[in-house]
Design a protein around this motif. Structure first.
Motif, mmCIF file in Angstrom:
data_model
loop_
_atom_site.group_PDB
_atom_site.id
_atom_site.type_symbol
_atom_site.label_atom_id
_atom_site.label_comp_id
_atom_site.label_asym_id
_atom_site.label_seq_id
_atom_site.Cartn_x
_atom_site.Cartn_y
_atom_site.Cartn_z
ATOM 1 N N ARG A 266 0.846 -1.189 0.000
ATOM 2 C CA ARG A 266 0.000 0.000 0.000
ATOM 3 C C ARG A 266 0.883 1.242 0.000
ATOM 4 N NH1 ARG A 266 -5.171 -0.935 1.336
ATOM 5 N NH2 ARG A 266 -5.455 1.104 2.324
ATOM 6 N N LYS A 267 0.393 2.289 -0.646
ATOM 7 C CA LYS A 267 1.157 3.534 -0.727
ATOM 8 C C LYS A 267 0.389 4.654 -0.018
ATOM 9 C CE LYS A 267 -0.769 4.658 -5.285
ATOM 10 N NZ LYS A 267 -0.473 5.011 -6.684
ATOM 11 N N PRO A 268 1.112 5.545 0.669
ATOM 12 C CA PRO A 268 0.468 6.648 1.378
ATOM 13 C C PRO A 268 -0.417 7.473 0.447
ATOM 14 C CG PRO A 268 2.756 6.458 2.041
ATOM 15 C CD PRO A 268 2.573 5.523 0.878
ATOM 16 N N ASN A 269 -1.575 7.846 0.945
ATOM 17 C CA ASN A 269 -2.577 8.531 0.136
ATOM 18 C C ASN A 269 -2.413 10.051 0.281
ATOM 19 O OD1 ASN A 269 -4.761 8.832 -1.533
ATOM 20 N ND2 ASN A 269 -6.291 8.342 0.012
ATOM 21 N N THR A 270 -1.437 10.599 -0.429
ATOM 22 C CA THR A 270 -1.147 12.034 -0.312
ATOM 23 C C THR A 270 -1.392 12.805 -1.602
ATOM 24 O OG1 THR A 270 1.187 11.515 -0.793
ATOM 25 C CG2 THR A 270 0.569 11.759 1.516
ATOM 26 N N ASP A 284 10.111 9.165 -0.534
ATOM 27 C CA ASP A 284 10.102 8.585 -1.880
ATOM 28 C C ASP A 284 8.782 7.899 -2.222
ATOM 29 O OD1 ASP A 284 12.679 9.466 -2.175
ATOM 30 O OD2 ASP A 284 13.596 7.557 -1.588
ATOM 31 N N LYS A 285 8.085 7.382 -1.218
ATOM 32 C CA LYS A 285 6.814 6.689 -1.457
ATOM 33 C C LYS A 285 5.616 7.628 -1.376
ATOM 34 C CE LYS A 285 8.481 2.314 0.492
ATOM 35 N NZ LYS A 285 8.239 1.282 1.550
ATOM 36 N N GLY A 286 5.893 8.914 -1.175
ATOM 37 C CA GLY A 286 4.806 9.866 -1.024
ATOM 38 C C GLY A 286 4.354 10.038 0.402
ATOM 39 N N GLU A 287 5.072 9.404 1.349
ATOM 40 C CA GLU A 287 4.695 9.517 2.744
ATOM 41 C C GLU A 287 5.077 10.880 3.313
ATOM 42 O OE1 GLU A 287 8.960 7.874 3.004
ATOM 43 O OE2 GLU A 287 7.250 7.857 1.621
ATOM 44 N N ILE A 288 4.282 11.358 4.256
ATOM 45 C CA ILE A 288 4.583 12.619 4.920
ATOM 46 C C ILE A 288 5.642 12.365 5.981
ATOM 47 C CG2 ILE A 288 3.667 14.482 6.355
ATOM 48 C CD1 ILE A 288 0.954 14.013 5.051
ATOM 49 N N LYS A 289 6.722 13.085 5.904
ATOM 50 C CA LYS A 289 7.785 12.946 6.886
ATOM 51 C C LYS A 289 7.410 13.722 8.149
ATOM 52 C CE LYS A 289 11.825 11.951 4.037
ATOM 53 N NZ LYS A 289 12.073 10.706 4.792
ATOM 54 N N VAL A 290 7.444 13.029 9.282
ATOM 55 C CA VAL A 290 7.060 13.651 10.551
ATOM 56 C C VAL A 290 8.105 13.346 11.615
ATOM 57 C CG1 VAL A 290 4.577 13.600 10.090
ATOM 58 C CG2 VAL A 290 5.683 11.616 11.161
ATOM 59 N N ASP A 291 8.065 14.126 12.683
ATOM 60 C CA ASP A 291 8.954 13.857 13.813
ATOM 61 C C ASP A 291 8.248 12.929 14.795
ATOM 62 O OD1 ASP A 291 7.158 15.385 15.297
ATOM 63 O OD2 ASP A 291 8.473 17.134 15.467
ATOM 64 N N GLU A 292 8.842 12.720 15.966
ATOM 65 C CA GLU A 292 8.271 11.771 16.924
ATOM 66 C C GLU A 292 6.912 12.205 17.448
ATOM 67 O OE1 GLU A 292 10.219 11.556 20.764
ATOM 68 O OE2 GLU A 292 11.327 13.410 20.319
ATOM 69 N N PHE A 293 6.591 13.498 17.300
ATOM 70 C CA PHE A 293 5.300 14.006 17.758
ATOM 71 C C PHE A 293 4.303 14.137 16.611
ATOM 72 C CE2 PHE A 293 8.436 15.597 20.826
ATOM 73 C CZ PHE A 293 7.900 15.078 21.996
ATOM 74 N N SER A 294 4.627 13.530 15.472
ATOM 75 C CA SER A 294 3.760 13.513 14.280
ATOM 76 C C SER A 294 3.666 14.866 13.586
ATOM 77 C CB SER A 294 2.340 13.018 14.629
ATOM 78 O OG SER A 294 2.374 11.666 15.062
ATOM 79 N N LYS A 295 4.625 15.758 13.853
ATOM 80 C CA LYS A 295 4.625 17.062 13.195
ATOM 81 C C LYS A 295 5.417 16.996 11.899
ATOM 82 C CE LYS A 295 6.965 20.614 14.889
ATOM 83 N NZ LYS A 295 7.313 21.763 15.759
ATOM 84 N N SER A 296 4.869 17.580 10.850
ATOM 85 C CA SER A 296 5.537 17.608 9.550
ATOM 86 C C SER A 296 6.576 18.724 9.524
ATOM 87 C CB SER A 296 4.505 17.816 8.434
ATOM 88 O OG SER A 296 4.073 19.179 8.407
ATOM 89 N N SER A 297 7.119 18.970 8.353
ATOM 90 C CA SER A 297 8.108 20.043 8.205
ATOM 91 C C SER A 297 7.469 21.425 8.307
ATOM 92 C CB SER A 297 8.822 19.904 6.849
ATOM 93 O OG SER A 297 7.884 19.939 5.790
#
Length: 451
Positions: A266-270, A284-297
């Motif tokens: 399955r691929k992230p739905n972004t 690379d898979k389209g996933e949202i990069k987040v930190d340990e607290f689920s915060k994005s850039s």
């Protein structure tokens, strides 16, 4: 823009398990919350994933139970299976659960938008209807979608999404992939009477699970008539005049199937969420990069669940949604979710369950390990004359006996593993299990009898 000028404190895009939990908890903390879902409330797990699939697993298990019951003195005359009855009953209960999710959100005064939402500017969301709203925080919880490889005729295949909606059980079905979805649906269709062929691009199924469990499941599956093809990828699918499909796979002659199902991950739905409009970094898979607290850039945009491609499991998404809502809107010290030692299950026939490190991982990380196994035929199988053996494997640190992982294949494995996972998470030792009195006769007692 000041805080009071936002339309909402939180806008959640995607109302699956993680998005629902986050929205409900944030609202309970006093936040003004809105959420948008373009499909159905409940997301993958409730609508087209683990919930309806588990119902199919229950239905499939009756095939063996009705056969085995004869050895226990039961006579069942005129038994038959009707796929549409099961399918429609599953749909009915899915709709009931969807209603519960919706009612829960509405009771917490979460504003629901049953339409697609896109981030179109800083703190700005535009709905498919054209309505524009603003929010102090935006949470992305859109999950993942089946990945279909690029090959000629790919428009003819189905995925796990469509498998629940079939008009009939296929006489012969090809399932590509070696993961949990492929093996679960293989077991389901096999029990319903289909000829099932699994084609995998490598020679390993259920990568990540302990090799002993993988091998045992494959042995049992083959005994039940499931065929495995390794190093085989689809090159072309052609629909024939009789409605069947001709499939050409690497290194193999063309074969015909009634249905072709792709279960290759399955691929992230972004896609189409407008994340690029505000500079959210993705992998690379389209996933949202987040930190340990689920915060994005981007400081005000968070993401939980499968869309982050951390651990694609519903309970993990729920934990992440809870932690996000508590940390941002609750009167608590911000906290994160521990993604280590997460228990998991494969609802195959028989099921697999696992928690902690497998044997290879344990040896790589700890060097000296001690392994305990119990390989046995459950009492029910003995009486029924079913030559199907269960396996429990416990892996411990050779230095101090700490349990590093427990792995099991057999009846009730997922139910048993939930309790065992507590012990592994708590870093208990083998001696703690040895000191526990067994409940006899049970499958679970093997956990405390291994020496």
């Amino acid at each position: 823009m000041s805080e009071t000028e936002y339309d909402y404190d939180l806008f959640t895009i995607g109302i699956g398990s993680g998005g629902t939990r986050a929205s409900r908890v944030a609202a309970a903390h006093g936040a003004r919350v809105a959420a948008a879902e373009e499909h159905r409330v409940g997301g993958t797990c409730v609508i087209r994933g683990c919930v309806p699939k588990k119902m199919l697993v229950y239905g499939a298990q009756f095939a063996e139970d009705l056969e085995d019951c004869q050895a226990f003195g039961w006579t069942i005359e005129g038994k038959k299976f009707d796929w549409k009855t099961l399918r429609d009953n599953v749909f009915r209960d899915v709709s009931r659960i969807e209603g519960v999710y919706t009612e829960t959100l509405e009771k917490h005064d979460v504003t629901l938008f049953h339409e697609r939402a896109e981030i179109t500017g800083d703190h700005e969301i535009t709905l498919a209807s054209g309505k524009v709203v603003t929010a102090k925080y935006i949470l992305i919880a859109t999950g993942a979608t089946p990945h279909v490889p690029d090959f000629e005729g790919s428009e003819h295949v189905i995925t796990s999404n469509e498998a629940f909606h079939l008009d009939e059980v296929p006489g012969c079905i090809l399932i590509t992939g070696g993961g949990y979805i492929a093996n679960e649906f293989a077991g389901i269709f096999n029990e319903f009477g289909s000829k099932v062929v699994i084609a995998n691009r490598s020679d390993v199924i259920l990568r990540g699970y302990d090799f002993s469990l993988r091998d045992r499941l494959m042995q049992i599956s083959m005994t039940k008539g499931i065929e495995f093809l390794f190093h085989a990828e689809i090159e072309k699918v052609t629909k024939k005049e009789d409605g069947t499909y001709s499939v050409k796979m690497t290194g193999l002659e063309e074969r015909s199937f009634d249905k072709v199902m792709v279960a290759t991950g399955r691929k992230p739905n972004t896609e189409g969420l407008g994340l690029e409009n505000v500079g959210v970094k993705m992998g690379d898979k389209g996933e949202i990069k987040v930190d340990e607290f689920s915060k994005s850039s981007v400081d005000y945009i968070y993401a939980v669940g499968d869309v982050t491609d951390r651990v694609q499991l519903t309970p993990v998404a729920i934990r992440e949604g809870q932690a996000f809502a508590d940390s941002i809107f609750g009167d608590v010290e911000p906290y994160s979710v521990d993604h280590t030692c997460v228990p998991s299950a494969v609802f195959s026939h028989p099921p697999i369950a696992s928690v902690g490190l497998n044997e290879r991982e344990a040896k790589e990380q700890y060097g000296q390990v001690k392994t305990y196994t119990s390989d046995f035929r459950p009492m029910k199988n003995v009486v029924a004359g079913r030559n199907e053996r269960s396996l429990i494997k416990m892996i411990c640190d050779g230095a101090n006996g700490q349990i590093l992982g427990i792995h099991m294949i057999g009846p009730y494995a997922p139910e048993i593993m939930q309790a065992a996972a507590v012990a592994v998470k708590a870093k208990m030792n083998k001696a703690d299990f040895d000191a526990t009195v067994a409940i006899h006769p049970t499958v679970a007692e093997e956990l405390v009898l291994m020496r």
